[in-house]
Scaffold this motif. Structure first.
Motif, PDB file in Angstrom:
ATOM      1  N   LEU A 104       6.707   6.764  -8.292  1.00 32.51           N
ATOM      2  CA  LEU A 104       5.452   6.270  -8.845  1.00 32.51           C
ATOM      3  C   LEU A 104       4.805   5.254  -7.902  1.00 32.51           C
ATOM      4  O   LEU A 104       3.593   5.270  -7.695  1.00 32.51           O
ATOM      5  CB  LEU A 104       5.697   5.635 -10.219  1.00 32.51           C
ATOM      6  CG  LEU A 104       4.474   5.026 -10.894  1.00 32.51           C
ATOM      7  CD1 LEU A 104       3.403   6.087 -11.124  1.00 32.51           C
ATOM      8  CD2 LEU A 104       4.870   4.353 -12.195  1.00 32.51           C
ATOM      9  N   LYS A 105       5.608   4.396  -7.306  1.00 29.82           N
ATOM     10  CA  LYS A 105       5.085   3.376  -6.389  1.00 29.82           C
ATOM     11  C   LYS A 105       4.336   4.023  -5.226  1.00 29.82           C
ATOM     12  O   LYS A 105       3.268   3.566  -4.825  1.00 29.82           O
ATOM     13  CB  LYS A 105       6.242   2.518  -5.870  1.00 29.82           C
ATOM     14  CG  LYS A 105       5.833   1.323  -5.077  1.00 29.82           C
ATOM     15  CD  LYS A 105       7.063   0.482  -4.730  1.00 29.82           C
ATOM     16  CE  LYS A 105       6.689  -0.778  -4.009  1.00 29.82           C
ATOM     17  NZ  LYS A 105       7.864  -1.607  -3.705  1.00 29.82           N
ATOM     18  N   SER A 106       4.864   5.100  -4.699  1.00 28.10           N
ATOM     19  CA  SER A 106       4.228   5.830  -3.605  1.00 28.10           C
ATOM     20  C   SER A 106       2.924   6.474  -4.070  1.00 28.10           C
ATOM     21  O   SER A 106       1.916   6.464  -3.352  1.00 28.10           O
ATOM     22  CB  SER A 106       5.182   6.896  -3.068  1.00 28.10           C
ATOM     23  OG  SER A 106       4.561   7.672  -2.086  1.00 28.10           O
ATOM     24  N   LYS A 107       2.918   7.034  -5.264  1.00 31.46           N
ATOM     25  CA  LYS A 107       1.714   7.675  -5.798  1.00 31.46           C
ATOM     26  C   LYS A 107       0.612   6.652  -6.035  1.00 31.46           C
ATOM     27  O   LYS A 107      -0.559   6.916  -5.756  1.00 31.46           O
ATOM     28  CB  LYS A 107       2.039   8.425  -7.081  1.00 31.46           C
ATOM     29  CG  LYS A 107       2.867   9.671  -6.843  1.00 31.46           C
ATOM     30  CD  LYS A 107       3.161  10.392  -8.137  1.00 31.46           C
ATOM     31  CE  LYS A 107       4.023  11.618  -7.863  1.00 31.46           C
ATOM     32  NZ  LYS A 107       4.292  12.373  -9.073  1.00 31.46           N
ATOM     33  N   VAL A 108       0.985   5.482  -6.557  1.00 32.60           N
ATOM     34  CA  VAL A 108      -0.003   4.418  -6.791  1.00 32.60           C
ATOM     35  C   VAL A 108      -0.595   3.964  -5.463  1.00 32.60           C
ATOM     36  O   VAL A 108      -1.807   3.800  -5.325  1.00 32.60           O
ATOM     37  CB  VAL A 108       0.616   3.237  -7.564  1.00 32.60           C
ATOM     38  CG1 VAL A 108      -0.318   2.035  -7.585  1.00 32.60           C
ATOM     39  CG2 VAL A 108       0.969   3.659  -8.986  1.00 32.60           C
ATOM     40  N   PHE A 109       0.262   3.762  -4.459  1.00 32.13           N
ATOM     41  CA  PHE A 109      -0.214   3.362  -3.137  1.00 32.13           C
ATOM     42  C   PHE A 109      -1.222   4.372  -2.596  1.00 32.13           C
ATOM     43  O   PHE A 109      -2.297   4.006  -2.119  1.00 32.13           O
ATOM     44  CB  PHE A 109       0.955   3.221  -2.150  1.00 32.13           C
ATOM     45  CG  PHE A 109       0.507   3.075  -0.726  1.00 32.13           C
ATOM     46  CD1 PHE A 109       0.092   1.851  -0.254  1.00 32.13           C
ATOM     47  CD2 PHE A 109       0.483   4.169   0.121  1.00 32.13           C
ATOM     48  CE1 PHE A 109      -0.347   1.713   1.056  1.00 32.13           C
ATOM     49  CE2 PHE A 109       0.044   4.044   1.428  1.00 32.13           C
ATOM     50  CZ  PHE A 109      -0.361   2.808   1.901  1.00 32.13           C
TER      51      PHE A 109
END
Length: 64
Positions: A30-35
């Protein structure tokens, strides 16, 4: 560099980004997708600022 040349360069950059991102599927945490979502929004803002400046709507471009 003149303003017209800068705007043309910005347009070419946005065309390249759009071409590379078309159909891109983001996998991972999720952190990568948000970035990546935030990066995409900032690139859209960049393109929008370029359009506003080319139409001499400098106040709106500065606000964005």
């Amino acid at each position: 560099m003149k303003m017209t040349e800068s705007l043309n360069s910005a347009d070419n950059f946005m065309d390249t980004i759009d071409e590379k991102m078309n159909g891109l599927v983001l996998a991972g945490a999720l952190k990568s997708k948000v970035f990546n979502a935030l990066l995409h929004v900032s690139l859209e803002h960049f393109g929008s600022i370029s359009v506003l400046i080319s139409r001499e709507l400098n106040g709106s471009a500065a606000a964005l």
